[in-house]
Design a protein around this motif. Structure first.
Motif, mmCIF file in Angstrom:
data_model
loop_
_atom_site.group_PDB
_atom_site.id
_atom_site.type_symbol
_atom_site.label_atom_id
_atom_site.label_comp_id
_atom_site.label_asym_id
_atom_site.label_seq_id
_atom_site.Cartn_x
_atom_site.Cartn_y
_atom_site.Cartn_z
ATOM 1 N N GLY A 1 17.931 -1.290 5.069
ATOM 2 C CA GLY A 1 18.315 -0.602 3.848
ATOM 3 C C GLY A 1 17.542 0.677 3.640
ATOM 4 N N THR A 2 17.856 1.345 2.557
ATOM 5 C CA THR A 2 17.350 2.688 2.310
ATOM 6 C C THR A 2 15.941 2.712 1.722
ATOM 7 O OG1 THR A 2 19.612 3.458 1.948
ATOM 8 C CG2 THR A 2 17.818 4.844 1.092
ATOM 9 N N TYR A 3 15.722 1.908 0.701
ATOM 10 C CA TYR A 3 14.487 2.058 -0.067
ATOM 11 C C TYR A 3 13.406 1.072 0.346
ATOM 12 C CZ TYR A 3 17.012 5.443 -2.762
ATOM 13 O OH TYR A 3 17.714 6.561 -3.134
ATOM 14 N N TYR A 4 12.190 1.381 -0.061
ATOM 15 C CA TYR A 4 11.010 0.755 0.519
ATOM 16 C C TYR A 4 10.395 -0.331 -0.336
ATOM 17 C CZ TYR A 4 9.917 4.876 -2.258
ATOM 18 O OH TYR A 4 9.937 5.844 -3.223
ATOM 19 N N PHE A 5 10.968 -0.647 -1.476
ATOM 20 C CA PHE A 5 10.324 -1.655 -2.312
ATOM 21 C C PHE A 5 10.531 -3.040 -1.722
ATOM 22 C CE2 PHE A 5 8.732 1.072 -5.413
ATOM 23 C CZ PHE A 5 9.662 2.064 -5.673
ATOM 24 N N PRO A 6 9.511 -3.891 -1.824
ATOM 25 C CA PRO A 6 9.632 -5.256 -1.299
ATOM 26 C C PRO A 6 10.793 -6.005 -1.939
ATOM 27 C CG PRO A 6 7.349 -4.741 -1.846
ATOM 28 C CD PRO A 6 8.197 -3.629 -2.396
ATOM 29 N N PRO A 7 11.281 -7.083 -1.276
ATOM 30 C CA PRO A 7 10.679 -7.773 -0.128
ATOM 31 C C PRO A 7 11.062 -7.152 1.208
ATOM 32 C CG PRO A 7 12.603 -8.973 -0.878
ATOM 33 C CD PRO A 7 12.422 -7.839 -1.842
ATOM 34 N N TYR A 8 10.268 -7.482 2.221
ATOM 35 C CA TYR A 8 10.476 -7.005 3.573
ATOM 36 C C TYR A 8 10.932 -8.143 4.482
ATOM 37 C CZ TYR A 8 8.770 -2.294 2.838
ATOM 38 O OH TYR A 8 8.650 -0.982 2.439
ATOM 39 N N ASP A 9 11.615 -7.736 5.557
ATOM 40 C CA ASP A 9 12.231 -8.719 6.448
ATOM 41 C C ASP A 9 11.402 -9.026 7.686
ATOM 42 O OD1 ASP A 9 15.053 -6.763 5.667
ATOM 43 O OD2 ASP A 9 14.690 -8.781 4.885
ATOM 44 N N TYR A 10 10.691 -8.026 8.203
ATOM 45 C CA TYR A 10 9.980 -8.171 9.476
ATOM 46 C C TYR A 10 8.543 -7.699 9.309
ATOM 47 C CZ TYR A 10 14.838 -8.292 10.997
ATOM 48 O OH TYR A 10 16.157 -8.600 11.129
ATOM 49 N N TRP A 11 7.638 -8.379 10.030
ATOM 50 C CA TRP A 11 6.213 -8.114 9.890
ATOM 51 C C TRP A 11 5.539 -8.005 11.244
ATOM 52 C CZ3 TRP A 11 3.984 -7.544 5.071
ATOM 53 C CH2 TRP A 11 4.794 -7.869 3.982
ATOM 54 N N GLY A 12 4.529 -7.130 11.311
ATOM 55 C CA GLY A 12 3.666 -7.087 12.475
ATOM 56 C C GLY A 12 2.574 -8.125 12.361
ATOM 57 N N GLN A 13 1.710 -8.154 13.381
ATOM 58 C CA GLN A 13 0.662 -9.174 13.440
ATOM 59 C C GLN A 13 -0.594 -8.768 12.674
ATOM 60 O OE1 GLN A 13 1.138 -6.918 15.716
ATOM 61 N NE2 GLN A 13 -0.925 -6.180 16.224
ATOM 62 N N GLY A 14 -0.684 -7.501 12.316
ATOM 63 C CA GLY A 14 -1.815 -7.009 11.538
ATOM 64 C C GLY A 14 -2.895 -6.386 12.395
ATOM 65 N N VAL B 1 0.808 -1.206 0.000
ATOM 66 C CA VAL B 1 0.000 0.000 0.000
ATOM 67 C C VAL B 1 0.848 1.266 0.000
ATOM 68 C CG1 VAL B 1 -1.681 1.325 1.340
ATOM 69 C CG2 VAL B 1 -1.922 -1.153 1.143
ATOM 70 N N ALA B 2 1.852 1.298 0.880
ATOM 71 C CA ALA B 2 2.663 2.507 1.024
ATOM 72 C C ALA B 2 4.020 2.146 1.605
ATOM 73 C CB ALA B 2 1.970 3.529 1.918
ATOM 74 N N GLY B 3 5.034 2.938 1.255
ATOM 75 C CA GLY B 3 6.373 2.726 1.787
ATOM 76 C C GLY B 3 7.064 4.048 2.035
ATOM 77 N N ILE B 4 8.028 4.024 2.944
ATOM 78 C CA ILE B 4 8.762 5.239 3.273
ATOM 79 C C ILE B 4 10.211 4.867 3.548
ATOM 80 C CG2 ILE B 4 8.127 5.089 5.737
ATOM 81 C CD1 ILE B 4 7.931 8.186 5.695
ATOM 82 N N MET B 5 11.112 5.658 2.990
ATOM 83 C CA MET B 5 12.520 5.354 3.203
ATOM 84 C C MET B 5 12.949 5.731 4.608
ATOM 85 S SD MET B 5 14.409 8.260 0.890
ATOM 86 C CE MET B 5 16.049 7.690 1.300
ATOM 87 N N TRP B 6 14.156 5.333 4.986
ATOM 88 C CA TRP B 6 14.593 5.448 6.368
ATOM 89 C C TRP B 6 14.530 6.878 6.886
ATOM 90 C CZ3 TRP B 6 18.692 8.532 7.738
ATOM 91 C CH2 TRP B 6 19.497 8.980 6.688
ATOM 92 N N SER B 7 14.810 7.838 6.029
ATOM 93 C CA SER B 7 14.834 9.235 6.454
ATOM 94 C C SER B 7 13.464 9.906 6.345
ATOM 95 C CB SER B 7 15.814 10.013 5.592
ATOM 96 O OG SER B 7 15.342 10.075 4.254
ATOM 97 N N GLY B 8 12.529 9.237 5.708
ATOM 98 C CA GLY B 8 11.242 9.870 5.446
ATOM 99 C C GLY B 8 11.249 10.763 4.231
ATOM 100 N N GLY B 9 12.379 10.823 3.542
ATOM 101 C CA GLY B 9 12.517 11.745 2.423
ATOM 102 C C GLY B 9 11.835 11.313 1.150
ATOM 103 N N SER B 10 11.461 10.061 1.064
ATOM 104 C CA SER B 10 10.792 9.569 -0.136
ATOM 105 C C SER B 10 9.713 8.583 0.272
ATOM 106 C CB SER B 10 11.793 8.900 -1.073
ATOM 107 O OG SER B 10 11.147 8.377 -2.216
#
Length: 121
Positions: free
Chosen positions: A101-114, A48-57
């Motif tokens: 890492g810097t950018y937000y495109f998948p894949p992701y390493d850690y997940w919440g429970q939802g 749905v949405a992603g944000i880089m580590w700094s919030g800049g993108s």
């Protein structure tokens, strides 16, 4: 190991708003890109949405662009998803995710429970 805990889901009428929060612990939050995914019943998980580590993108899926806003507060180890003008088709379980890492495109390493978001018509 990063632990993620979402909150803020619930039931809302169409046109309403909700703000999801995701609190992170166990890692260096500011070094992770963060994302929100959702999965509706019988459908595949959607980025749905992603944000880089700094919030800049940031990134938004076309389905939510102009209605949802992702943001982060690195001092609070928290990422947010502000959802406005909600539609019944936004009904889903929403997941917070983190990746090194810097950018937000998948894949992701850690997940919440939802957290469940239900939008009534």
């Amino acid at each position: 190991q990063v632990q993620l805990v979402e909150s803020g889901g619930g039931l809302v009428q169409a046109g309403g708003s909700l703000r999801l929060s995701c609190a992170a612990s166990g890692g260096t939050f500011s070094s992770y890109a963060m994302g929100w995914f959702r999965q509706a019943a019988g459908k595949e998980r959607e980025f749905v949405a992603g944000i880089m580590w700094s919030g800049g993108s940031t990134y938004y899926a076309d389905s939510v662009k102009g209605r949802f806003t992702i943001s982060r507060d690195n001092a609070k180890n928290t990422v947010y998803l502000q959802m406005n003008s909600l539609k019944p088709e936004d009904t889903a379980v929403y997941y917070c995710a983190a990746k090194a890492g810097t950018y937000y495109f998948p894949p992701y390493d850690y997940w919440g429970q939802g957290t469940q978001v239900t939008v009534s018509s």
